[in-house]
Design an enzyme around this catalytic site. Structure first.
Site, mmCIF file in Angstrom:
data_model
loop_
_atom_site.group_PDB
_atom_site.id
_atom_site.type_symbol
_atom_site.label_atom_id
_atom_site.label_comp_id
_atom_site.label_asym_id
_atom_site.label_seq_id
_atom_site.Cartn_x
_atom_site.Cartn_y
_atom_site.Cartn_z
ATOM 1 N N MET A 1 -18.210 -5.689 1.749
ATOM 2 C CA MET A 1 -17.144 -4.776 1.384
ATOM 3 C C MET A 1 -17.721 -3.589 0.617
ATOM 4 S SD MET A 1 -14.049 -5.517 2.271
ATOM 5 C CE MET A 1 -12.591 -6.506 2.089
ATOM 6 N N GLY A 2 -16.990 -2.485 0.622
ATOM 7 C CA GLY A 2 -17.420 -1.288 -0.105
ATOM 8 C C GLY A 2 -17.457 -0.107 0.827
ATOM 9 N N ARG B 1 0.805 -1.226 0.000
ATOM 10 C CA ARG B 1 0.000 0.000 0.000
ATOM 11 C C ARG B 1 0.839 1.280 0.000
ATOM 12 N NH1 ARG B 1 -5.325 -0.934 0.393
ATOM 13 N NH2 ARG B 1 -5.968 -2.992 1.125
ATOM 14 N N LYS C 1 -36.846 -18.116 11.466
ATOM 15 C CA LYS C 1 -36.847 -17.322 12.694
ATOM 16 C C LYS C 1 -35.698 -16.330 12.865
ATOM 17 C CE LYS C 1 -34.755 -21.051 15.375
ATOM 18 N NZ LYS C 1 -34.876 -22.022 16.436
ATOM 19 N N TYR C 2 -34.894 -16.118 11.858
ATOM 20 C CA TYR C 2 -33.777 -15.171 12.004
ATOM 21 C C TYR C 2 -33.786 -14.096 10.923
ATOM 22 C CZ TYR C 2 -31.669 -18.580 15.173
ATOM 23 O OH TYR C 2 -31.430 -19.445 16.207
ATOM 24 N N GLU D 1 -20.305 -1.775 3.836
ATOM 25 C CA GLU D 1 -19.297 -1.516 4.862
ATOM 26 C C GLU D 1 -19.231 -0.041 5.257
ATOM 27 O OE1 GLU D 1 -15.461 -2.137 3.254
ATOM 28 O OE2 GLU D 1 -14.498 -2.519 5.176
ATOM 29 N N ASP E 1 -14.193 -3.335 -5.114
ATOM 30 C CA ASP E 1 -15.264 -2.420 -4.702
ATOM 31 C C ASP E 1 -16.044 -1.847 -5.874
ATOM 32 O OD1 ASP E 1 -14.454 -2.890 -2.168
ATOM 33 O OD2 ASP E 1 -13.625 -0.896 -1.782
ATOM 34 N N THR F 1 -10.138 -3.212 -8.592
ATOM 35 C CA THR F 1 -10.702 -3.085 -7.247
ATOM 36 C C THR F 1 -11.988 -3.879 -7.160
ATOM 37 O OG1 THR F 1 -11.863 -1.683 -5.660
ATOM 38 C CG2 THR F 1 -11.666 -0.796 -7.844
ATOM 39 N N GLY G 1 -13.771 -12.742 -0.254
ATOM 40 C CA GLY G 1 -14.030 -12.437 -1.657
ATOM 41 C C GLY G 1 -12.838 -11.881 -2.413
ATOM 42 N N ARG G 2 -11.775 -11.509 -1.694
ATOM 43 C CA ARG G 2 -10.689 -10.805 -2.370
ATOM 44 C C ARG G 2 -9.756 -11.737 -3.132
ATOM 45 N NH1 ARG G 2 -7.861 -6.400 1.213
ATOM 46 N NH2 ARG G 2 -6.535 -8.182 1.665
#
Lengths: 565, 565
Positions: free
Chosen positions: A273-274, A168, A265-266, A334, A228, A226, A441-442
């Protein structure tokens, strides 16, 4: 066998099945089956080609300022590769090229490198390709490895960035530009390809400008990466990795939906991501039909409060309870918190307050907050209050990314429904389950789409360098047609740029592409979501397939954007 | 169109594409492509067959007590279906059969029902199949739906249990047995098939015994379902759903591994399903080669403390730091905490103490804990202490399942490494990322293996009823051979049983199958894990494929258990 591992340490390796840096004996069957898959190429690469130059380019905004920042590049045309009869003018030229992976992983990166390599093998034999290790720092420190067939083979059609790893770091200061110059000069590079997101491609343009101003022969190109999905434009229809990541997340969301419906029931709250834009949430919504999908851009445009977002979810829970349904699935980007103006204010006040005064355990510090911020803070669940106060980065700022928004919303919806139960406007029960899908997912195996798209991007990048181009981003379009029909070219990076005022200086930026509220994908979503809220029109996309009738499909948002759906 | 939804409420449905209860217009391409897939059948179903009876059976333990509890069933032989020349004795008999799904979802349940249905269509035309809705409660309340081709078709080879949904009720009290009797009598059922885990199959045996003692004609069979893999024996080599769930989790673990290696700076701690046994963690370890995989059964057998578990992970981190690697992947079974004896003690003391005295905010209550428990409690991360004190079920007990073990271990390893840094025995950095994979695996599209296995189980169940069998669990074996070679039969449920003393009474139980520390899978794992700890022999299994060379593979642990690997 004792060898130097990629981290510079001696390691005793037991396996005799190593090819390059990889041990093929530990490849899964599916991984192995992908190694010998050759993605189809756009037909322009089937024969000779030449460049068609477009009209002079401008910029996405503030053309005068961009021209000042890029005096050598501004205005250059975008180009398109088109077939021609005779040999292309550069066909005999050998190239010395560098490539670097910058920023977070996205499925397909290896195929860009494989595509670059294969192009050079076929069209410019005798060329050399260097991979800079560990991201832009590898350029500054002159750390590289030569890409050979032995090195690249185990990474063909594989996920991850581990062939040369990523980083980075940014090339920003005059010293760093100088270091980059020293490296490309030492390696005698004709070209450098930066595979990255908006920031990295901005960096690529600055490097291209700098090298040209220094009269170096090294050309610089960018490549749109990316998951994203926020690096795209008219010319660059999609960034690579988005297709695979969305399909992986959608597979899991689909599984959870079937579970929700079977169990009954949930309510599953899934954060995706994003950070800056909600493209992933929108694409996954099309792929799965959740009961609620929150699009940050809409929250921001409508200046919604956290309470309004909470209530909109609670409303759906109530409607579904009327139909006897006490389950559902909610998708959350996100970056949601960044899109809610009142939370932005609260965080700014907290940052200030805690930097200047700290907070006493009795909570008197709260009286220093403005009334609206105080009320908001008090309305937050206890654990979120703690996260806001405790999780701070080295500069003392709240780490928004660490806040588990999905858990926060579950608590708040729960509280709201509890109140409605007392008012007897809600009769039902509500149990939330929190999920966050990120790292999963990356680095998945790239879908056929991403594998083919990246391979074409790699071919495009090498071809553009072969033709002596600089300051462009490799762009492949017409992507909803079969790969042979794809259109290949390069777009002037300055055409994607605008300036932002930062610390009194004009900074060039490639604006992040947001979900456009008047664009086709959002409008389609808006027309469907009320039905999705109450009906169970869940879709379970299932696992990504590499063969069979479903293998070559691509994203809904892309198809909607180009009007093919 | 206004219709009654499955939850008993009127709903306005827009789609004209409904088949049965499902709208095929919202099926994904992969889902649709699975609808017309017909799993291959064991060859015994290609022609006429008869039953071969084995020797009289006994029980897994305490045969006298089991005999007392099952006077009508005990000792009956297990059976095997074998080809024969002439028509089978029952071939002309029509059957009236019920089926119920019990407990948590597992991929493949729909194919058991489809297999039962198809068998009846082919071998006993004119038969009727009823699906009891919402689990065993559907039997007690006589709530059912008739299974027809229209109803079953949209669920063929699909995940979930939503064709008739499931439930966790048990048929336990004399009144409940009476209700079940009334239902099967009212429907004039020849047979009932209970698809479930260890508890549900015990319940099936009790029902079979009860119906026989009441001289009802209704036979009862069980069917082995659970993703956790803890219902298995010599006769029942695997429970369905385990294969799909492990492959789904392994896909995600593999993606995370590639990410870890590409990024080079995170330790990912992944908690996996498996409360009572660590089969899923073990299978995923074989599929992915993590740096650490904790097997609860080993922790328990060695009476490890939490500190020892922590240290064993920290040791691996240190070793890897020596090799320049500051990343890794650690797998943890959901039930780890239950396997650590000292934590069991702590939780028991906390349950007692909080029930009798409560805890004062000043923390004086802690002095009431025994010294060892107090020391352990004080060593736990703050948030885990809070979870232990706050998260309690309606009976006031700590909810162990709610404890985020992966986060707890990250905190504890972090603290340990911090100490080692001060002692200068660790030079490196450690950043943890927590994951929990649960719901994502319960409702995936069944793998080819689970689809075929379940379809065979369904055929087996109907065939056994056709032959008048009761008190058996459908069992299909020789599963590492091609499906045509699979061996089909039924195992006496009492043969899997032992008794447990609960509240002064003998209760029959099917013992949960644990990871055997002297079994082939664990021994193989133990022989490999030291290498996995330091080498990056990560495997990325990739997404489940339904066609191609990789589509029909099954689990490592199964292959190791039967000696085919």
């Amino acid at each position: 066998m004792t060898v130097m591992n990629p981290y510079g340490h001696l390691e005793d390796l037991k396996s005799p099945n190593k090819i390059g840096t990889r041990d093929l004996s530990v490849y899964s069957l599916v991984q192995s089956s992908r190694l010998d898959h050759t993605p189809p190429l756009p037909k322009v690469f089937h024969g000779h080609f030449k460049l068609n130059h477009g009209p002079p380019s401008t910029s996405a905004g503030h053309p005068e300022e961009i021209k000042n920042l890029f005096p050598n590049l501004f205005g250059q045309p975008s180009v398109q590769l088109v077939p021609c009869d005779g040999p292309s003018y550069n066909e005999d030229r050998k190239l010395r090229v560098g490539v670097v992976l910058s920023g977070g992983q996205a499925p397909g990166g290896h195929n860009v490198i494989a595509g670059m390599f294969d192009y050079l093998q076929v069209h410019a034999p005798g060329s050399v390709l260097y991979g800079f290790k560990g991201g832009p720092a590898g350029i500054m420190r002159n750390k590289w490895v030569e890409i050979t067939e032995t090195l690249v083979y185990p990474f063909r059609n594989q996920g991850g960035f581990d062939i040369i790893c990523s980083g980075r770091d940014k090339i920003e200061t005059p010293e760093q530009f100088k270091q980059a110059e020293e490296t490309v000069t030492a390696l005698d590079l004709d070209g450098l390809v930066v595979i990255g997101g908006d920031d990295s491609n901005t960096n690529a343009a600055l490097l291209a400008e700098y090298f040209r101003s220094r009269k170096l022969k090294t050309r610089v190109l960018g490549c749109p990466k990316t998951i994203d999905g926020d690096l795209k434009s008219k010319q660059v229809p999609i960034s690579f990795g988005f297709d695979t990541a969305c399909k992986l997340y959608s597979e899991m969301i689909g599984n959870i939906m079937v579970d929700a419906r079977s169990t009954g029931k949930y309510y599953h709250f899934v954060r995706l991501m994003g950070r800056a834009a909600s493209h992933i949430t929108l694409e996954c919504a099309f792929q799965t039909h959740p009961n609620v999908a929150i699009i940050g851009e809409e929250v921001h445009a409508q200046k919604l409060t956290l309470r309004q977002v909470t209530n909109s979810i609670a409303d759906v829970v109530c409607k579904r309870a009327h139909l006897g349904k006490h389950f559902g699935v909610v998708l959350i980007p996100e970056g949601l918190i960044d899109f809610i103006p009142e939370i932005e204010n609260l965080i700014a006040e907290l940052n200030d307050l805690l930097a200047t005064q700290g907070c006493d355990p009795q909570g008197h510090w709260k009286s220093k907050l403005k009334p609206a911020c105080r009320a908001l803070f008090n309305s937050l669940p206890h654990n979120i209050q703690e996260e806001l106060l405790l999780e701070r980065d080295p500069h003392g700022n709240v780490q928004v990314a660490r806040i588990e928004t999905e858990k926060m919303l579950i608590s708040m919806v729960e509280a709201e429904l509890f109140a409605r139960q007392h008012e007897e406007t809600f009769k039902g029960h509500f149990k939330g389950q929190a999920h966050f899908f990120g790292y999963e997912g990356r680095c998945g195996l790239p879908t056929n789409f991403d594998a083919t798209y990246c391979y074409a991007l790699g071919f495009a990048a090498s071809a553009l360098l072969h033709c002596g181009q600089t300051g462009l981003i490799a762009s492949v379009s017409n992507l909803t047609a079969p790969a042979s029909e794809w259109v290949v070219g390069g777009t002037a990076l300055t055409e994607l740029m605008d300036v932002e005022r930062r610390r009194g200086k004009n900074k060039p930026v490639i604006k992040k592409a947001m979900v456009e509220l008047d664009g086709a994908p959002f409008k389609k979503f808006a027309s469907l979501r009320d039905a999705w809220a109450v009906e169970d029109s869940y879709i379970s996309p299932g696992p990504i397939q590499f063969s069979g009738p479903t293998a070559d499909d691509t994203c809904y948002t892309l198809k909607l954007e180009v009007g093919s759906l």
